[in-house]
Structure formats: C-alpha cells, structure tokens
Design an enzyme around this catalytic site. Sequence first.
Site, short mmCIF file in Angstrom:
data_model
loop_
_atom_site.label_atom_id
_atom_site.label_comp_id
_atom_site.label_asym_id
_atom_site.label_seq_id
_atom_site.Cartn_x
_atom_site.Cartn_y
_atom_site.Cartn_z
N TYR A 26 0.79 -1.20 0.03
CA TYR A 26 0.09 0.02 0.17
C TYR A 26 0.87 1.15 0.13
O TYR A 26 0.07 2.31 -0.07
CB TYR A 26 -0.74 0.05 1.17
CG TYR A 26 -1.78 -1.15 1.28
CD1 TYR A 26 -2.91 -1.27 0.20
CD2 TYR A 26 -1.71 -2.26 2.10
CE1 TYR A 26 -3.70 -2.47 0.07
CE2 TYR A 26 -2.62 -3.40 2.05
CZ TYR A 26 -3.58 -3.23 0.97
OH TYR A 26 -4.33 -4.33 1.18
N ASN A 77 -12.28 4.64 -2.49
CA ASN A 77 -11.56 3.47 -2.27
C ASN A 77 -12.34 2.74 -1.03
O ASN A 77 -12.13 3.05 0.29
CB ASN A 77 -10.14 3.68 -1.86
CG ASN A 77 -9.28 2.43 -1.66
OD1 ASN A 77 -9.66 1.17 -1.57
ND2 ASN A 77 -7.97 2.88 -1.44
N ALA A 80 -11.56 -3.43 1.41
CA ALA A 80 -12.29 -4.71 1.28
C ALA A 80 -13.82 -4.71 0.96
O ALA A 80 -14.16 -5.64 0.63
CB ALA A 80 -11.92 -5.49 2.64
N HIS A 83 -15.23 -5.86 -2.47
CA HIS A 83 -15.41 -7.12 -2.73
C HIS A 83 -16.68 -7.82 -2.12
O HIS A 83 -16.86 -9.06 -2.29
CB HIS A 83 -14.05 -7.93 -2.68
CG HIS A 83 -12.92 -7.11 -2.82
ND1 HIS A 83 -12.47 -6.93 -4.23
CD2 HIS A 83 -11.74 -6.67 -1.90
CE1 HIS A 83 -11.48 -6.28 -3.99
NE2 HIS A 83 -11.06 -5.98 -2.73
N ASP A 90 -25.49 -0.61 -3.89
CA ASP A 90 -26.75 -0.03 -4.09
C ASP A 90 -26.70 1.42 -3.76
O ASP A 90 -27.74 2.11 -4.35
CB ASP A 90 -27.64 -0.82 -3.21
CG ASP A 90 -27.86 -2.16 -3.85
OD1 ASP A 90 -27.42 -2.45 -4.96
OD2 ASP A 90 -28.44 -3.07 -3.12
N GLU A 101 -13.78 4.28 -9.13
CA GLU A 101 -13.30 3.53 -7.92
C GLU A 101 -12.04 3.63 -8.08
O GLU A 101 -11.35 3.38 -9.05
CB GLU A 101 -13.86 1.87 -8.14
CG GLU A 101 -13.49 1.05 -7.38
CD GLU A 101 -14.02 -0.42 -7.82
OE1 GLU A 101 -13.26 -1.36 -7.35
OE2 GLU A 101 -14.74 -0.55 -8.36
N HIS A 103 -7.95 1.96 -6.06
CA HIS A 103 -7.12 1.13 -5.39
C HIS A 103 -5.65 1.40 -5.46
O HIS A 103 -5.30 1.89 -6.63
CB HIS A 103 -7.41 -0.35 -5.59
CG HIS A 103 -8.90 -0.57 -5.62
ND1 HIS A 103 -9.66 -0.69 -4.23
CD2 HIS A 103 -9.95 -0.98 -6.50
CE1 HIS A 103 -10.83 -1.17 -4.71
NE2 HIS A 103 -10.97 -1.17 -5.96
N LEU A 104 -5.32 1.39 -4.41
CA LEU A 104 -3.66 1.78 -4.29
C LEU A 104 -2.90 0.67 -4.95
O LEU A 104 -1.97 0.86 -5.67
CB LEU A 104 -3.14 1.83 -2.90
CG LEU A 104 -3.54 3.10 -2.39
CD1 LEU A 104 -3.29 2.93 -0.79
CD2 LEU A 104 -2.90 4.47 -2.52
N SER A 105 -3.30 -0.64 -4.89
CA SER A 105 -2.77 -1.89 -5.44
C SER A 105 -3.49 -2.35 -6.51
O SER A 105 -4.66 -2.01 -6.63
CB SER A 105 -2.63 -2.86 -4.09
OG SER A 105 -3.71 -3.51 -4.12
N ARG A 114 -10.09 -10.80 -4.31
CA ARG A 114 -10.15 -9.36 -4.71
C ARG A 114 -10.08 -8.89 -6.13
O ARG A 114 -10.34 -7.82 -6.44
CB ARG A 114 -8.64 -8.83 -4.21
CG ARG A 114 -8.28 -8.95 -2.82
CD ARG A 114 -6.94 -8.39 -2.42
NE ARG A 114 -6.46 -8.52 -1.19
CZ ARG A 114 -7.00 -8.18 -0.03
NH1 ARG A 114 -7.56 -7.03 0.12
NH2 ARG A 114 -6.24 -8.49 1.07
#
Length: 150
Positions: A26, A77, A80, A83, A90, A101, A103-105, A114
Amino acid sequence: MLQPLSILALHGPNLNLLGQREPEIYGSLTLAEINRLLEEEAFKLQAKVFPLQSNHEGILVDAIHAAFGQHQGIVINAGAYTHTSVALRDAIAAVNLPTVEVHLSNIYRREEFRHHSYIAPVAIGQISGFGVQSYLLGLQALIDHLRVRS
C-alpha cells in the site's frame, strides 16, 4: 471562470492505517498525506475534495446518501468492502452520482477474492495499481467527466 466542483473522497476500512499497514503493498504515505495531495490536485482543477474514512459500512452508505445534492461526484476506495458490499454498490446506484473506484494496489494481481468488485459496475471507471497516483488519476478523470458533461 469555472464553477468549483465538490467531490466526496471516501476511504473504506483499514485505510486509516496507511503508512504502517503492509507498506510493500500500500505504500508509505499516510491517509492524511493522500488527502492533502487530493486537496492540492482538486484546487488546481478548480474543485474541492471532502475526504471521509470509516471502517463501518453503514457510515460509508450514509455518506453516499448525503452526497446527493451536496457533491457532484465521488472518488471511492472502498477497501475490502469493494469485494463484499452490495450495500455500497446499491447506495452508489441510488444516488446516481458519477463515481470513480480507486485502489492503491492492482487488485487483479492479488488474491482471487479481490478480483471481483461490486462497485465497478456502477462506477464510471476504475483505476488500480498506481499507489497514490490511482487517487489522483481517479480525481482528474472524474473532474474531466463532470466538466465535459456540463
């Protein structure tokens, strides 16, 4: 002069531990540093970012609901919850605000669980794998999308 845009930046569970949590995955920046970079980039783009981090799904859902009529878009972001959370998916669909959306990774180079995102189908785009640049690129893309649309 462009009207300043208002962007909600949502950070999900465990992102409050950035800088100390698995820096090989991260990075070493803290969430406060990421928020500062987002605010600086937004200022350059004539926008304002309103960051919020929570480890609680319901708080994130409430923030998405409250964004309607208050912000023009969302950078998220969800950590978890990306997923697992139909509720976040919704909420984004319900308010119908352009959402990116991030994500760092690179979530597709990690564990199989993931690889699925509940958010991606209701987002205008997804950027992952570029560390803090994922956030900045997501913000730039969202603002560009909003400016072209208006």
